[in-house]
Design an enzyme around this catalytic site. Sequence first.
Site, short mmCIF file in Angstrom:
data_model
loop_
_atom_site.label_atom_id
_atom_site.label_comp_id
_atom_site.label_asym_id
_atom_site.label_seq_id
_atom_site.Cartn_x
_atom_site.Cartn_y
_atom_site.Cartn_z
N GLY A 1 0.81 -1.23 0.00
CA GLY A 1 0.00 0.00 0.00
C GLY A 1 0.84 1.26 0.00
CG HIS B 1 26.29 11.63 29.85
ND1 HIS B 1 25.76 12.86 29.58
CD2 HIS B 1 27.64 11.73 29.65
CE1 HIS B 1 26.73 13.70 29.24
NE2 HIS B 1 27.88 13.03 29.29
C1 LIG Z 1 4.35 10.86 1.51
C2 LIG Z 1 3.87 10.07 2.70
C3 LIG Z 1 4.73 9.79 3.74
C4 LIG Z 1 4.29 9.06 4.84
N1 LIG Z 1 5.16 8.82 5.86
C5 LIG Z 1 4.73 8.13 6.94
C6 LIG Z 1 5.62 7.87 8.01
O1 LIG Z 1 6.79 8.24 7.98
N2 LIG Z 1 5.15 7.17 9.07
C7 LIG Z 1 3.86 6.72 9.12
O2 LIG Z 1 3.48 6.08 10.10
N3 LIG Z 1 3.01 6.97 8.12
C8 LIG Z 1 3.41 7.66 7.04
N4 LIG Z 1 2.54 7.88 6.01
C9 LIG Z 1 1.16 7.39 6.13
C10 LIG Z 1 1.11 5.88 5.84
O3 LIG Z 1 1.69 5.59 4.60
C11 LIG Z 1 -0.35 5.42 5.85
O4 LIG Z 1 -0.95 5.87 7.04
C12 LIG Z 1 -0.46 3.91 5.79
O5 LIG Z 1 0.11 3.40 4.61
C13 LIG Z 1 -1.93 3.50 5.86
O6 LIG Z 1 -2.04 2.13 5.72
P1 LIG Z 1 -3.40 1.47 5.28
O7 LIG Z 1 -3.19 0.00 5.44
O8 LIG Z 1 -4.54 2.07 5.97
O9 LIG Z 1 -3.60 1.85 3.73
P2 LIG Z 1 -2.65 1.75 2.49
O10 LIG Z 1 -1.26 1.53 2.90
O11 LIG Z 1 -2.93 2.93 1.66
O12 LIG Z 1 -3.14 0.43 1.74
C14 LIG Z 1 -4.40 0.34 1.13
C15 LIG Z 1 -4.33 -0.68 0.00
O13 LIG Z 1 -5.66 -0.95 -0.45
C16 LIG Z 1 -5.64 -1.10 -1.87
N5 LIG Z 1 -7.00 -0.85 -2.36
C17 LIG Z 1 -7.70 0.31 -2.31
N6 LIG Z 1 -8.95 0.13 -2.80
C18 LIG Z 1 -9.03 -1.16 -3.17
C19 LIG Z 1 -10.07 -1.94 -3.74
N7 LIG Z 1 -11.27 -1.44 -4.00
N8 LIG Z 1 -9.81 -3.25 -4.02
C20 LIG Z 1 -8.60 -3.79 -3.75
N9 LIG Z 1 -7.58 -3.09 -3.20
C21 LIG Z 1 -7.81 -1.80 -2.91
C22 LIG Z 1 -4.61 -0.06 -2.31
O14 LIG Z 1 -4.10 -0.35 -3.58
C23 LIG Z 1 -3.56 -0.18 -1.21
O15 LIG Z 1 -2.56 -1.10 -1.54
C24 LIG Z 1 2.96 8.59 4.89
C25 LIG Z 1 2.08 8.84 3.83
C26 LIG Z 1 2.53 9.58 2.75
C27 LIG Z 1 1.58 9.85 1.61
#
Ligand SMILES: Cc1cc2nc3c(=O)[nH]c(=O)nc-3n(C[C@H](O)[C@H](O)[C@H](O)COP(=O)(O)OP(=O)(O)OC[C@H]3O[C@@H](n4cnc5c(N)ncnc54)[C@H](O)[C@@H]3O)c2cc1C
Length: 460
Positions: free
Chosen positions: A40, A443
């Site tokens: 993701g 420290h």
């Molecule tokens: C630039 C950036 C930097 C970041 N840095 C950090 C950080 O340093 N530390 C941190 O904790 N967080 C960070 N984040 C946030 C973090 O990436 C997200 O909070 C995290 O990935 C969320 O995880 P998730 O499992 O909810 O969703 P996601 O990781 O977004 O996964 C969702 C998945 O669902 C799939 N999907 C969506 N709809 C469908 C569908 N209908 N059918 C099948 N598959 C589908 C997508 O393709 C995706 O693979 C960052 C975000 C960004 C944008």
Amino acid sequence: MNRKYDAIVIGGGQAGPSLAVRFAAAGKSVAIIERHLFGGTCVNAGCTPTKTLIASARIAYDMRRAHDYGVELPAASVAVNMRAVHARKERIVGASRAALENWICGTRNCTVYKGHARFESARSVSVDGQVLTSEQFFINVGGRPRIPLYPGIENVRFLTSTSLLELEELPAHLVIVGGSYVGLEFAQMYRRFGSDVTVIEKEPRLLSREDVEVAAAIQTALEAEGIQIRLGAECIELAHQGESVTANVICSEGSPKITGSHVLLAVGRTPNTGDLGLAMAGVEIDHAGFIKVDDELRTNVSGIWALGDCNGKGAFTHTAYNDYEIVAANLFEGETKRRLTDRIPCYALFVDPPLGRVGLTERDALAQGYAIRVGSRPMTRVARAAEKGETQGLMKVVVDARSNLILGASILGVGADEAIHSIIDVMAAKAPYTTLQHTVHIHPTVSELIPTILGELVSS
Ligand SMILES: Cc1cc2nc3c(=O)[nH]c(=O)nc-3n(C[C@H](O)[C@H](O)[C@H](O)COP(=O)(O)OP(=O)(O)OC[C@H]3O[C@@H](n4cnc5c(N)ncnc54)[C@H](O)[C@@H]3O)c2cc1C
């Protein structure tokens, strides 16, 4: 053909794969559906690529400062090869994604579907023409960059936090709309790679959720590196001027036109819930599209849960993963329920110096009516920071004057993303601040000053 599973996970981000494997390990049949890339946002377009690029940018920064440390290196010899930087990022991201994909694809009882999932009913989803049924669904679909409806945007080549990660050239002048967490990490990274960078923020200050002096110290650190910051400037329109892009802004100071070679829109994220067929399943969303959940991540429809960014209860990898832990514990483990409201909010902003945050800010604690005592110290008075030549920032801990429990902390300084964890742990243990005050820390570290400032609390 219909296929029936004990559980179906939609999305292979930060909660879904672990949950699918947990079902499989319990001997249940499980399907996981991913429409794009396993891992993701975090692995492919978030934490992993940005922190990998930030590491490259930091090396360039350190080399330019080598002289300050008595190491002679002609500053002109520091050149950033963006293709090589990009290739390094791709290697690290690719390895992480492959490890996850191999793990999930190699799990017995777990069937992987690559395609877009859409609910047909509360007990079925379609994916690539197949219908999968189950009594239990776990939605982990994450989010994507929000694209604001500025006039002119349809005619402009803009970047998002995702597409910027694919750029192999160095922007001559990167204009970033949005002075919050994502925008600021990119701002410093690209400045260190060698771009001119301008940040446009509509609020009168950066990072409006943080305490004023913390946000101000971050602004000072970024400006010291040559990043232009335009506060109180609201972007209202984008337009091309030849090869350049201009953001027209409403502002009371400075030019109403900000022009650069590239523009990054970093103005928040939108949950991927609009194309999931949630209405067919009867699952409720809020005004922003986030799936409504209760304290155990259950939606309003029995047998359907929502985890990670799509439920709006967190916006981090650690919160998505914690959602998995809560759901899994409540399904597979003992009688004590784990709940969302037990989670202490914590996060880091990975600029230099990093900001480590937990719990309430001073402002929020006061707004919530707490009588508080606050301990703070500038990083100029932290020996390790002085030794490292990185004295920007401050440490600040907020304590409930009645219960002596720690309500929150902000550590902005070298090593803050790690140092904050000693405070997170004491808060999680619900121990009084005196427990930490009387703990001996090593420290010379940044963490060794946390007990000291807890001995110097003053009423706020
Ligand atoms: C630039 C950036 C930097 C970041 N840095 C950090 C950080 O340093 N530390 C941190 O904790 N967080 C960070 N984040 C946030 C973090 O990436 C997200 O909070 C995290 O990935 C969320 O995880 P998730 O499992 O909810 O969703 P996601 O990781 O977004 O996964 C969702 C998945 O669902 C799939 N999907 C969506 N709809 C469908 C569908 N209908 N059918 C099948 N598959 C589908 C997508 O393709 C995706 O693979 C960052 C975000 C960004 C944008």
